[in-house]
Design a protein around this motif. Structure first.
Motif, PDB file in Angstrom:
ATOM      1  N   TRP A   1       0.124  -1.152   0.011  1.00 56.31           N
ATOM      2  CA  TRP A   1      -0.234  -0.265  -0.060  1.00 56.31           C
ATOM      3  C   TRP A   1       0.752   1.208  -0.114  1.00 56.31           C
ATOM      4  O   TRP A   1       1.088   2.006  -0.466  1.00 56.31           O
ATOM      5  N   SER A   2       1.644   1.001   0.372  1.00 56.37           N
ATOM      6  CA  SER A   2       2.954   3.005   0.942  1.00 56.37           C
ATOM      7  C   SER A   2       3.393   2.483  -0.473  1.00 56.37           C
ATOM      8  O   SER A   2       3.411   3.881  -1.190  1.00 56.37           O
ATOM      9  N   ILE A   3       3.720   1.266  -1.180  1.00 54.44           N
ATOM     10  CA  ILE A   3       4.566   1.845  -2.396  1.00 54.44           C
ATOM     11  C   ILE A   3       3.583   2.318  -3.943  1.00 54.44           C
ATOM     12  O   ILE A   3       3.993   3.230  -4.485  1.00 54.44           O
ATOM     13  N   GLU A  62       0.781   4.062  -2.952  1.00 52.22           N
ATOM     14  CA  GLU A  62       0.532   5.452  -2.472  1.00 52.22           C
ATOM     15  C   GLU A  62       1.843   5.997  -3.261  1.00 52.22           C
ATOM     16  O   GLU A  62       1.377   7.643  -3.836  1.00 52.22           O
ATOM     17  N   SER A  63       3.338   5.726  -3.498  1.00 53.97           N
ATOM     18  CA  SER A  63       4.060   6.328  -3.866  1.00 53.97           C
ATOM     19  C   SER A  63       4.744   6.352  -5.838  1.00 53.97           C
ATOM     20  O   SER A  63       4.987   7.641  -6.031  1.00 53.97           O
ATOM     21  N   ILE A  64       4.183   5.570  -6.260  1.00 57.91           N
ATOM     22  CA  ILE A  64       3.610   4.946  -7.389  1.00 57.91           C
ATOM     23  C   ILE A  64       2.209   6.508  -7.635  1.00 57.91           C
ATOM     24  O   ILE A  64       3.043   7.180  -8.557  1.00 57.91           O
ATOM     25  N   VAL A  65       0.987   6.023  -7.708  1.00 58.59           N
ATOM     26  CA  VAL A  65       0.288   7.202  -7.528  1.00 58.59           C
ATOM     27  C   VAL A  65       0.274   8.570  -7.189  1.00 58.59           C
ATOM     28  O   VAL A  65       0.306   9.398  -8.665  1.00 58.59           O
ATOM     29  N   VAL A  66       1.596   8.601  -6.353  1.00 63.50           N
ATOM     30  CA  VAL A  66       2.053  10.692  -6.013  1.00 63.50           C
ATOM     31  C   VAL A  66       2.626  10.703  -7.035  1.00 63.50           C
ATOM     32  O   VAL A  66       2.529  11.341  -7.268  1.00 63.50           O
ATOM     33  N   SER A  67       3.503  10.023  -7.197  1.00 61.73           N
ATOM     34  CA  SER A  67       4.759  10.435  -8.565  1.00 61.73           C
ATOM     35  C   SER A  67       3.857  10.756  -9.501  1.00 61.73           C
ATOM     36  O   SER A  67       4.622  11.640 -10.591  1.00 61.73           O
ATOM     37  N   SER A  68       3.208   9.674 -10.098  1.00 62.85           N
ATOM     38  CA  SER A  68       2.390   9.755 -11.647  1.00 62.85           C
ATOM     39  C   SER A  68       2.076  10.704 -11.540  1.00 62.85           C
ATOM     40  O   SER A  68       2.235  11.224 -12.502  1.00 62.85           O
ATOM     41  N   ALA A  69       0.943  11.623 -10.835  1.00 64.96           N
ATOM     42  CA  ALA A  69       0.175  12.361 -10.430  1.00 64.96           C
ATOM     43  C   ALA A  69       0.825  14.268 -10.739  1.00 64.96           C
ATOM     44  O   ALA A  69       1.178  14.829 -10.958  1.00 64.96           O
ATOM     45  N   LYS A  70       2.221  13.527  -9.778  1.00 69.65           N
ATOM     46  CA  LYS A  70       3.391  14.716 -10.053  1.00 69.65           C
ATOM     47  C   LYS A  70       4.024  14.852 -10.797  1.00 69.65           C
ATOM     48  O   LYS A  70       3.998  15.951 -12.087  1.00 69.65           O
ATOM     49  N   ILE A  79      -2.104  -7.365  -4.461  1.00 72.34           N
ATOM     50  CA  ILE A  79      -2.627  -6.381  -3.246  1.00 72.34           C
ATOM     51  C   ILE A  79      -2.137  -4.339  -4.036  1.00 72.34           C
ATOM     52  O   ILE A  79      -2.288  -3.491  -3.818  1.00 72.34           O
ATOM     53  N   LEU A  80      -1.001  -5.453  -4.735  1.00 74.45           N
ATOM     54  CA  LEU A  80      -0.357  -3.526  -5.318  1.00 74.45           C
ATOM     55  C   LEU A  80      -1.236  -3.036  -6.141  1.00 74.45           C
ATOM     56  O   LEU A  80      -1.763  -1.488  -5.990  1.00 74.45           O
TER      57      LEU A  80
END
Length: 144
Positions: A4-6, A8-16, A43-44
């Motif tokens: 889940w934390s990974i 979140e990093s993928i999603v946040v980075s993609s949006a950025k 899960i990812l």
């Protein structure tokens, strides 16, 4: 469940990245997942699909995950090998058998592999992880 934390990093980075490029909509995000990370892809994927809803630019984006094979290279003799050999050794150390899988610290900290593995050819503990270690965004398709 650090997937889940990974995610979140993928999603946040993609949006950025989308914002930095002036994208109005992200169509696809291609993510490479290093085999050594031993992440649970289902899960990812679930986490990424849930978390992307928080960003308008990502709401309809498709996240495509590809496993990148882990490859190791001995710095003493030059021999290269893959994760199959390494995983058997990790399973033997932490699960009691090379054929039994269980939770292990390498799953959480892949660099710990250096503490438990030696070159299968010469026995040297001096090796490098050539590929298949981390998680990264390889490509993003978007519309401006």
């Amino acid at each position: 469940m650090h997937e889940w934390s990974i995610a979140e990093s993928i999603v946040v980075s993609s949006a950025k990245i989308a914002q930095e490029h002036g994208a109005s909509k992200v169509v696809k995000v291609y993510v490479k997942v290093g085999e050594l990370s031993q992440l649970e892809l289902e899960i990812l994927k679930l986490a990424t699909n849930e978390l992307k809803r928080e960003y308008d630019v990502l709401k309809n984006a498709e996240f495509l995950f590809e496993i990148e094979e882990a490859v190791f290279k001995c710095l003493s003799c030059g021999f290269t090998w893959n994760f199959t050999n390494v995983k058997k050794r990790i399973n033997e150390v932490f699960c009691g058998s090379p054929d039994k899988e269980c939770d292990n610290p390498v799953h959480y900290v892949p660099d710990l592999v250096n503490s438990f593995v030696k070159c299968p050819k010469c026995g040297s503990p001096d090796f490098e992880i050539v590929k298949g270690r981390g998680v990264y965004i390889a490509k993003i398709d978007f519309i401006k």
